[in-house]
Design an enzyme around this catalytic site. Structure first.
Site, PDB file in Angstrom:
ATOM      1  CB  SER A 262      -8.043   3.813   2.883  1.00 16.26           C
ATOM      2  OG  SER A 262      -7.165   3.195   3.812  1.00 16.26           O
TER       3      SER A 262
ATOM      4  CB  SER B 176      -8.400   0.894   5.734  1.00 18.58           C
ATOM      5  OG  SER B 176      -9.052   2.124   5.911  1.00 18.58           O
TER       6      SER B 176
ATOM      7  CE  LYS C 164      -3.906   2.052   2.553  1.00 17.35           C
ATOM      8  NZ  LYS C 164      -4.814   1.897   3.709  1.00 17.35           N
TER       9      LYS C 164
END
Length: 488
Positions: free
Chosen positions: A152, A176, A77
């Site tokens: 997210s 997330s 990420k």
């Protein structure tokens, strides 16, 4: 031929037997990324040259037969620092930021000869539940490209679900990892707070953030947690507890296990078909020998309100460091220092980030601190106490990961309150610092449904045990979106 259908153990056997090389596996992974990227948009940066150099170095010294992850590609990420690879947090503010150090989780992966293949798309500074607030692009759901992937960590979830990579890292502040795992039909774990070092994670809510793994199966998820979990002197919140092998209970039966099903998790706001899926899963656990009983978590209904005060307050403090002075974006229309600060932050942050900074600043301001931030902390304690009471009598908590399946692109991004409520079931786990996993449990209207298992602190082994037992008697994890393709 694609290798995206092979488990990590199968890939390891091929690498050890020299039927494929780390370079060949990396090249095939890069091909899988490129062939699917236009459809899903999982990546901000694909580090092709660096990955191939690393693969060549691994081939030169040879695959370590005792190291399961040797030569295995990993997507990371884009809020997790990677030395020499852009780390943008999906923000204009950091569009050109290249860290000079690796996050501890990334360093741990490198130490096991994993290959960082690229950085995945996300909501800007991890603030969002749809991966639509990214400065760079909108990621699309692997199962239906008109739907959101969740957020997210949307890019990390779709990268695994679409067959671009086998493993990825995300971060979870209020859901997330688990929410996009649910929306894309993969396995995502938020570890106990402190299990994985936050050093090198671009901070959002420091008392809530936790890095965790995505994988297609429970065992592979646990195998990746084995790599990234560690105590770390560079992170003051790092926990001293370290489990030797998170896969140790996988394969054991769950006879006699006591599982709680909170009535609040099946109440108002939960899609009826999601509720049916969870109740069917509860029956499956009972068939496996576990006891499932209804309980109450009475303060969980305050979780969203508490979270958005605490997380936004912490974010307003954490994001003060982004001002255009030392690195990242700087507004070019500033004539003095004040204008550098004001213009850079006004132009560099997106609307959702600015909304949360303002909310947090208000909650911390003189005259409002007691009514908002202090009160939120007190209610957070009540939420923690609710969990403690349940775990005094039960091994795990069962419930849906999300109140609905994936929603349409551009449907909630102009309604922040509705977007916030999508994290209704995941937020309390972060507030209490507990481990939670989302595993595939069914489909509604052709879209995956995630089942959430929550444990007391440091109970990841038990969570994996129960999740793997469910996975072993169902085939939801074996079903793949059309985009996955590959040999089966």
């Amino acid at each position: 031929m694609s290798f995206n259908h092979k488990t990590i153990e199968e890939l390891h056997d091929l690498l050890v037997a020299k039927e494929i090389s780390a370079t060949e596996l990396t090249q095939k992974t890069l091909e899988d990324i490129k062939s699917r990227e236009e459809a899903v948009g999982s990546f901000i940066t694909v580090s092709e040259e660096a990955a191939l150099r690393q693969a060549a170095a691994i081939d030169a010294k040879g695959i370590d037969a005792d190291n399961l992850m040797s030569g295995i590609p990993l997507a990371v990420k884009d809020n997790i620092s990677t030395k020499g690879i852009l780390t943008t947090a999906a923000s204009k503010m950091l569009y050109n930021y290249e860290p000079i150090f690796d996050a501890t989780s990334v360093a741990n992966a490198y130490a096991k000869d994993m290959i960082v293949i690229g950085k995945t798309n996300m909501d800007e500074f991890a603030m969002g539940g749809s991966t639509e607030t990214s400065y760079f692009k909108k990621t699309k759901n692997a199962w239906d490209h008109t739907k959101v992937p969740g957020g997210s960590s949307g890019g990390s979830a779709t990268a695994v679900a679409s067959g671009q990579v086998r493993l990825s890292l995300g971060s979870d502040t209020g859901g997330s990892i688990r929410q996009p795992a649910a929306f894309n039909g993969v396995v995502g774990l938020k570890p106990t707070y402190g299990t994985v070092s936050r050093y090198g994670l671009i901070a959002f809510g420091s008392s809530l953030d936790q890095i965790g793994p995505f994988a297609p199966t429970v065992k592979e998820n646990a195998q990746l947690l084995n790599v990234i979990a560690s105590s770390d002197v560079k992170d003051a919140t790092s926990a001293p507890v370290r489990i030797a092998d998170y896969t140790s209970k996988i394969g054991r039966d769950i006879k006699g296990m006591k599982i709680a099903l909170p009535k609040e998790y099946l109440g108002e706001g939960i899609d009826p078909e999601i509720k049916e899926t969870v109740l069917a899963a509860a029956k499956q656990f009972e068939a496996l020998g576990a006891t499932v009983e209804e309980v109450s978590l009475p303060h969980s209904k305050y979780g969203v309100a508490v979270y958005y005060i605490i997380a936004s307050s912490e974010a307003s403090s954490n994001l003060q460091r982004f001002d255009g002075i030392r690195y990242g974006f700087r507004a070019d229309d500033a004539k003095n220092l004040d204008e550098i600060y004001v213009n850079t932050r006004s132009q560099g942050f997106g609307d959702e980030v600015k909304r949360r900074i303002m909310l947090g600043t208000f909650s911390l301001s003189s005259g409002y601190y007691d009514a908002y931030f202090k009160k939120a902390g007190q209610v957070r304690t009540l939420i923690i106490q609710d969990f403690d009471k349940v775990f005094a009598d039960y091994d795990l908590i069962l419930g849906p990961t999300t109140p609905t399946v994936a929603f349409g692109l551009d449907t909630l991004n102009h309604d922040p309150v509705a977007m916030y409520l999508a994290d209704l079931l995941t937020i309390p786990v972060n507030l209490a610092g507990l481990p939670g996993i989302s595993i595939p449990a069914g489909f509604v209207d052709g879209l995956p449904v995630g089942l959430q298992l929550i444990g007391p602190k440091y109970a990841e082994e038990t969570i994996y045990q129960a999740a793997a037992a469910f996975e072993a008697v169902t085939d939801y994890h074996k079903q793949q979106p059309i985009i996955f393709g590959g040999d089966k």
